[in-house]
Design a protein around this motif. Structure first.
Motif, short mmCIF file in Angstrom:
data_model
loop_
_atom_site.label_atom_id
_atom_site.label_comp_id
_atom_site.label_asym_id
_atom_site.label_seq_id
_atom_site.Cartn_x
_atom_site.Cartn_y
_atom_site.Cartn_z
N TRP A 153 -10.12 1.17 -0.58
CA TRP A 153 -8.83 1.47 0.04
C TRP A 153 -9.05 1.97 1.47
O TRP A 153 -8.35 1.56 2.41
N ARG A 191 0.85 -1.18 0.00
CA ARG A 191 0.00 0.00 0.00
C ARG A 191 0.89 1.25 0.00
O ARG A 191 1.13 1.86 1.01
N LEU A 193 -8.03 -4.82 -0.03
CA LEU A 193 -7.01 -4.03 -0.73
C LEU A 193 -6.76 -4.58 -2.13
O LEU A 193 -6.54 -3.81 -3.07
#
Length: 397
Positions: free
Chosen positions: A314, A233, A291
């Motif tokens: 997200w 991420r 995710l």
């Protein structure tokens, strides 16, 4: 509903104060950060690789600095002073963005801001753990994260309104961001009474070999998981740049961060409370699946509706995992090493974030935006496999 409010009443006043401080500083920071990639790309003419490098170095510095402030807070047995120093640096950095005339000056301001974040982060998280009973730590960390994230969507929302009102005047908005930063420092100074240290023995160097050994295998697995999550991420600046590719009006692009942080804010506390009652491993794995979905949607979307879905997913992922990882660190670390434990956790996450953001920028420039998000999804799949292994050998549950 009664149970939910009973849990909220049990959360100590100090957690609410720390959450309010985080909220105000996030209003200040996100007013700047939601516009900064656009400011660098349009006003200063910086490339995506340079933006990714600046974001990665700045955020990694914040996370790496936490290890030193965390160790120092354990050594001194005091945490509030370090937190005040960190929030003070954050407030002082904001005028520098307003006067920046080059990417180098933005980088300097960003580093001061993130060093401040690094200094305050581990002592603040350790304070939350110090004042909260173990049985409601997930809820407490979730609440602090929720309040923090309220600021993270209020900041971009204010930025959008001021961009429309002041005809895209970036610098004027950066000056306004100084105000909530100063208020955050004042609230922490006057509103929080630091608890007496729970540790009664003589203070020694927290990073001695025997102390690091005391952290245990379960703690180091959580550290590894946090680093891999961060690697998957990369910086949220890439969400803003993705919106720019879709020809969304410049003044409205910060709404991307509003949408993400709105979902993050409203999901962090409920998921934190849920984490006190269910398997941490199962929740982390579910967060990774969310995710993956976000990455795939962002990779294939060419319309603002797809972008909105991707950033919403997200935000839900962040709400599911960030408070939970903090609670897992608090639960696996000895009380006298909590600052060090949070610091080491953020050191590893900081290195991962630097690599992730730099790599994301290179992928973006070389093969396009979609490759960046596809790579994030692949890393998530690898993380899921790693968690399955950890479950089988009994280090996470």
């Amino acid at each position: 509903m009664f149970t939910r409010f009973t849990t909220l009443r049990q959360i100590p006043r100090g957690v609410w104060v720390l959450g309010g401080v985080s909220m105000l500083m996030d209003v200040s920071s996100e007013m700047v950060h939601s516009l900064l990639p656009l400011f660098m790309a349009t006003t200063l003419g910086a490339s995506v690789v340079i933006i990714g490098l600046i974001e990665g170095l700045a955020e990694a510095t914040a996370l790496i600095t936490k290890v030193f402030s965390g160790v120092l807070s354990d050594y001194l047995g005091r945490r509030k002073g370090l937190a005040l120093l960190g929030y003070g640096l954050g407030a002082l950095s904001k005028p520098l963005f307003a006067i920046a005339s080059s990417a180098g000056l933005v980088f300097g301001a960003r580093m001061i801001d993130r060093i401040g974040k690094g200094i305050r982060g581990a002592p603040r998280d350790a304070l939350v753990a110090d004042v909260t009973p173990p049985e409601i730590r997930g809820a407490a960390f979730g609440l602090r994260q929720s309040l923090d994230t309220v600021g993270a969507f209020m900041g971009p929302l204010l930025a959008v309104g001021l961009m429309l009102l002041w005809h895209n005047d970036f610098r004027a908005i950066f000056w306004v961001a100084v105000i909530p930063g100063v208020l955050a420092v004042a609230l922490l100074f006057f509103g929080l009474q630091e608890p007496i240290s729970p540790v009664k023995h003589k203070r020694r160097n927290p990073i001695r070999r025997e102390n690091l050994t005391r952290l245990g295998r379960g703690y180091w697995w959580v550290v590894g998981l946090g680093a891999v999550f961060t690697l998957a991420r990369f910086s949220e600046a890439f969400l803003v740049l993705r919106a720019q590719q879709m020809n969304i009006p410049l003044a409205l692009i910060p709404l991307v961060m509003v949408a993400m942080n709105l979902l993050y804010a409203f999901s962090a506390y409920p998921f934190g409370k849920l984490a006190d009652r269910m398997s941490h491993s199962n929740m982390l794995q579910t967060g990774l699946l969310v995710l993956i979905a976000a990455d795939l949607v962002l990779a294939v979307s060419h319309h603002w509706t797809g972008l909105l879905l991707g950033v919403a997913l997200w935000g839900i992922h962040m709400g599911m995992t960030q408070g939970l990882l903090a609670a897992m660190i608090a639960n696996t670390a000895p009380p006298d090493l909590r600052g060090t434990a949070f610091g080491m956790f953020n050191l590893m996450s900081g290195v991962a974030l630097l690599l992730a953001s730099l790599g994301a920028g290179i992928l973006w420039e070389t093969w396009g935006a979609a490759s960046t998000f596809y790579t994030g999804a692949i890393i998530c799949v690898m993380s899921l496999l790693g968690m399955r292994i950890a479950e089988k050998i009994g280090v996470i549950h």
